[in-house]
Design a protein around this motif. Structure first.
Motif, PDB file in Angstrom:
ATOM      1  N   GLY A  45     -62.285  30.007  18.545  1.00 63.31           N
ATOM      2  CA  GLY A  45     -60.863  30.275  18.365  1.00 63.31           C
ATOM      3  C   GLY A  45     -60.037  31.026  19.495  1.00 63.31           C
ATOM      4  O   GLY A  45     -60.675  31.546  20.574  1.00 63.31           O
ATOM      5  N   PRO A  46     -58.987  30.892  19.163  1.00 58.11           N
ATOM      6  CA  PRO A  46     -57.700  31.410  20.471  1.00 58.11           C
ATOM      7  C   PRO A  46     -58.099  33.006  20.909  1.00 58.11           C
ATOM      8  O   PRO A  46     -57.988  33.053  21.791  1.00 58.11           O
TER       9      PRO A  46
ATOM     10  N   ARG B  75     -55.125  29.729  12.003  1.00 60.37           N
ATOM     11  CA  ARG B  75     -56.413  30.254  12.783  1.00 60.37           C
ATOM     12  C   ARG B  75     -56.377  31.352  13.258  1.00 60.37           C
ATOM     13  O   ARG B  75     -57.452  32.285  13.157  1.00 60.37           O
ATOM     14  N   VAL B  76     -55.159  31.858  13.806  1.00 61.93           N
ATOM     15  CA  VAL B  76     -55.184  33.202  14.267  1.00 61.93           C
ATOM     16  C   VAL B  76     -55.092  34.152  13.501  1.00 61.93           C
ATOM     17  O   VAL B  76     -55.608  35.501  13.617  1.00 61.93           O
ATOM     18  N   ALA B  77     -54.580  33.790  12.151  1.00 57.82           N
ATOM     19  CA  ALA B  77     -54.484  35.095  11.361  1.00 57.82           C
ATOM     20  C   ALA B  77     -56.034  35.182  10.691  1.00 57.82           C
ATOM     21  O   ALA B  77     -56.312  36.384  10.462  1.00 57.82           O
ATOM     22  N   ALA B  78     -56.805  34.044  10.575  1.00 59.84           N
ATOM     23  CA  ALA B  78     -58.272  34.274  10.318  1.00 59.84           C
ATOM     24  C   ALA B  78     -58.937  35.163  11.309  1.00 59.84           C
ATOM     25  O   ALA B  78     -59.901  36.189  10.980  1.00 59.84           O
ATOM     26  N   ASP B  79     -58.824  34.868  12.488  1.00 56.26           N
ATOM     27  CA  ASP B  79     -59.210  35.456  13.510  1.00 56.26           C
ATOM     28  C   ASP B  79     -58.838  37.069  13.579  1.00 56.26           C
ATOM     29  O   ASP B  79     -59.778  37.683  13.956  1.00 56.26           O
TER      30      ASP B  79
ATOM     31  N   ALA C 233     -55.769  46.178  17.076  1.00 61.11           N
ATOM     32  CA  ALA C 233     -54.364  46.051  16.318  1.00 61.11           C
ATOM     33  C   ALA C 233     -53.576  45.488  17.429  1.00 61.11           C
ATOM     34  O   ALA C 233     -52.649  44.751  17.284  1.00 61.11           O
ATOM     35  N   THR C 234     -53.727  46.250  18.932  1.00 62.80           N
ATOM     36  CA  THR C 234     -52.724  45.516  19.918  1.00 62.80           C
ATOM     37  C   THR C 234     -53.006  44.099  20.241  1.00 62.80           C
ATOM     38  O   THR C 234     -51.968  43.564  20.566  1.00 62.80           O
ATOM     39  N   VAL C 235     -54.140  43.975  20.291  1.00 66.96           N
ATOM     40  CA  VAL C 235     -54.308  42.499  20.709  1.00 66.96           C
ATOM     41  C   VAL C 235     -54.051  41.458  19.587  1.00 66.96           C
ATOM     42  O   VAL C 235     -53.388  40.510  19.997  1.00 66.96           O
ATOM     43  N   ILE C 236     -54.104  41.990  18.431  1.00 67.22           N
ATOM     44  CA  ILE C 236     -53.634  41.119  17.245  1.00 67.22           C
ATOM     45  C   ILE C 236     -52.296  40.816  17.194  1.00 67.22           C
ATOM     46  O   ILE C 236     -51.563  39.672  17.208  1.00 67.22           O
ATOM     47  N   ARG C 237     -51.302  41.987  17.403  1.00 65.22           N
ATOM     48  CA  ARG C 237     -49.958  41.982  17.515  1.00 65.22           C
ATOM     49  C   ARG C 237     -49.442  40.938  18.651  1.00 65.22           C
ATOM     50  O   ARG C 237     -48.578  40.281  18.652  1.00 65.22           O
ATOM     51  N   ALA C 238     -49.974  41.277  19.869  1.00 67.99           N
ATOM     52  CA  ALA C 238     -49.596  40.424  21.126  1.00 67.99           C
ATOM     53  C   ALA C 238     -49.865  38.901  20.648  1.00 67.99           C
ATOM     54  O   ALA C 238     -49.085  38.142  20.932  1.00 67.99           O
ATOM     55  N   THR C 239     -50.998  38.651  19.967  1.00 62.43           N
ATOM     56  CA  THR C 239     -51.251  37.167  19.844  1.00 62.43           C
ATOM     57  C   THR C 239     -50.273  36.677  18.747  1.00 62.43           C
ATOM     58  O   THR C 239     -49.543  35.471  18.993  1.00 62.43           O
TER      59      THR C 239
END
Length: 501
Positions: A68-69, A162-166, A194-200
């Motif tokens: 995934g992404p 998909r991003v939320a699940a990842d 958390a930084t990677v998730i927020r940026a995505t």
């Protein structure tokens, strides 16, 4: 997603990596300690068939594409570091930048009409098939009714889900790493995740990307090192972005660097200077500068696209970055060490001279040498070992900066293998130091601090109705203060030149 579901997906990710022999690849068997070698052999029992075929980079690319992404973003970062992981490995991962399988053009057209609330034909004279497919979106070649050629970016269907699940899986993995691997604790796995998730997540609203493209386009125009396509605001919505067509060839194209008349050394210099000028001079920078987001044209023109991730630095971080870079340029390791302590990057209990000595051990063997003679994998190993000795921890607020610096240096090395990053950085850092850390600048900041102190004091000791009077008096006091220090400024500018040159 529940915790159990996230754990299940994490196990599934491990299974996919193992099936592709990408978790502990067989090519590295000789480097594993006996216990890890046994584990690798056991995992290899479940891999086989087509999934096990190909080189390590090909197998990892297949696995990351399935994951995934967020995993693809990791692969994109790894693909920029041929100097660390090898040219073949990096090239095998390069397909993750902009050559992922596209979704149907008719689906894209329907999404554009739904998002913009108008027929495709009301904006575009022609709308072609996808020309590039990335982890979150794909780009289409189109022509506006006024004749301008544009790129239309459309988010992938159901990508938000998909991003939320990842994101939940990545957060769980970070918690497990922090719990079971104390040595990894200084990398701040949860804060990094958390930084990677927020940026995505921010990349999923293309209106924000349009604003980032517009802001950075203005910043880039001031420096001239890099350009950005103009935003076509009539073609912007949450899931759709329209930009004017980028000039040149995508750097991810193997033929891009073979263009006649291309000045590769100058191109590599411009890339480094563009990033540093954005970060130091403006405090805002393009934070996803991999080859798939860069177009080049002869003799040395660079155009950036994909502004979904924008990094920002406050004044203190910009000053620390500039002083650290300047210290390395001047080989003043004592200064570099002191900045690390002042910034809080190294705990105060350690010795500044000892840390300076450690920095010298890393910096001197590589200073001034061409990139082709420096083993980045060895250098990074040394840095990791030394920073561990001084309890340095990852700074979450600097993750995007560090990630972009790593990417930009890797891309510049690919453009010109003999590139000297320090020589390229010198004029930008020197200009910043002369302007911001000169005696004149210090006097200016002293006056500003004094004025702010007067305002704070007035608010602390006077009732609200008296604040206005105090501010009027403070204005006259500031004028007197500026008059008193004004005579120093012209001399300070001369002193600055003496210090820096």
């Amino acid at each position: 997603m529940s915790g159990a579901a996230a754990f299940g997906r994490l196990i599934g990710a491990g299974w996919i990596l193992a099936r592709n022999d990408a978790l502990l690849p067989r090519e590295l068997d000789a480097l594993y300690p006996p216990s890890v070698r046994s584990l690798a052999a056991a995992l290899r029992l479940v891999s086989g068939g087509p999934a096990r075929q190909g080189r390590p980079g090909e197998r990892l690319a297949r696995a990351l594409e399935r994951l995934g992404p967020v995993a693809i973003k990791l692969g994109q970062l790894l693909s920029t570091r041929a100097d660390v992981f090898g040219a073949e490995f990096a090239q095998d991962l390069a397909r993750l930048k902009d050559r992922l399988p596209p979704f149907d053009t008719e689906v894209a057209r329907r999404e554009i009409e739904r998002s913009l609330g108008r027929p495709v034909e009301s904006l575009f004279a022609t709308f072609g098939a996808a020309v590039a497919g990335a982890s979150l979106a794909q780009a289409h070649d189109a022509v506006l009714l006024d004749g301008r050629r544009v790129a239309v970016k459309v988010l992938r269907p159901n990508i938000e889900r998909r991003v939320a699940a990842d994101a939940e899986v990545l957060a769980l993995a970070a918690r497990l790493v922090e719990r079971w691997s104390p040595a990894a604790g200084r990398l701040e796995p949860r804060a990094l995740a958390a930084t990677v998730i927020r940026a995505t997540e921010l990349e999923l609203d293309l209106r924000l990307e349009a604003a980032g493209a517009d802001e950075l386009g203005a910043v880039m125009a001031e420096d001239g090192y890099m350009g950005a396509p103009k935003v076509v605001w009539d073609g912007v919505a949450k899931r759709v972005l329209t930009l004017e067509w980028a000039h040149g060839a995508a750097l991810s194209d193997p033929q891009a660097l073979q263009q006649p008349g291309l000045d590769r050394p100058a191109l590599a210099d411009k890339l480094i200077r563009a990033f540093l000028a954005q970060a130091l001079d403006h405090g805002v920078f393009h934070a996803d500068l991999h080859e798939g987001n860069l177009f080049v044209a002869a003799p040395c023109e660079i155009t950036a696209v994909d502004f979904g991730i924008v990094g920002r630095l406050g004044p203190p971080e910009r000053r620390y970055l500039a002083e650290i870079l300047w210290g390395f340029l001047e080989r003043d390791y004592e200064r570099v060490a002191r900045v690390h302590f002042d910034a809080g990057y190294v705990p105060q209990g350690h010795s500044v001279p000892a840390f300076a000595q450690a920095l010298r051990a890393v910096g001197e063997p590589v200073f001034g040498r061409p990139a082709s003679e420096v083993s980045m994998s060895r250098l990074m190993t040394q840095l990791f070992e030394i920073t561990a000795l001084f309890d340095m921890r990852l700074r979450p607020e600097l993750v995007l900066l560090q990630k972009t610096m790593m990417t930009v240096e890797g891309v510049s090395r690919r453009i010109y293998p003999q590139h000297d990053m320090w020589a390229a950085a010198d004029p930008v850092v020197r200009r910043w130091m002369l302007r911001e850390l000169s005696p004149a600048a210090r006097v200016r900041r002293l006056a500003e601090d004094a004025a702010q102190a007067l305002r704070n004091l007035a608010r602390m000791v006077q009732p609200p109705e008296a604040v206005a009077v105090a501010e009027a008096r403070e204005a006259s006091s500031s004028a007197l203060l500026w008059f008193a220090v004004g005579a120093l400024v012209s001399g300070a500018a001369f002193a600055a030149a003496k210090i820096l040159f």
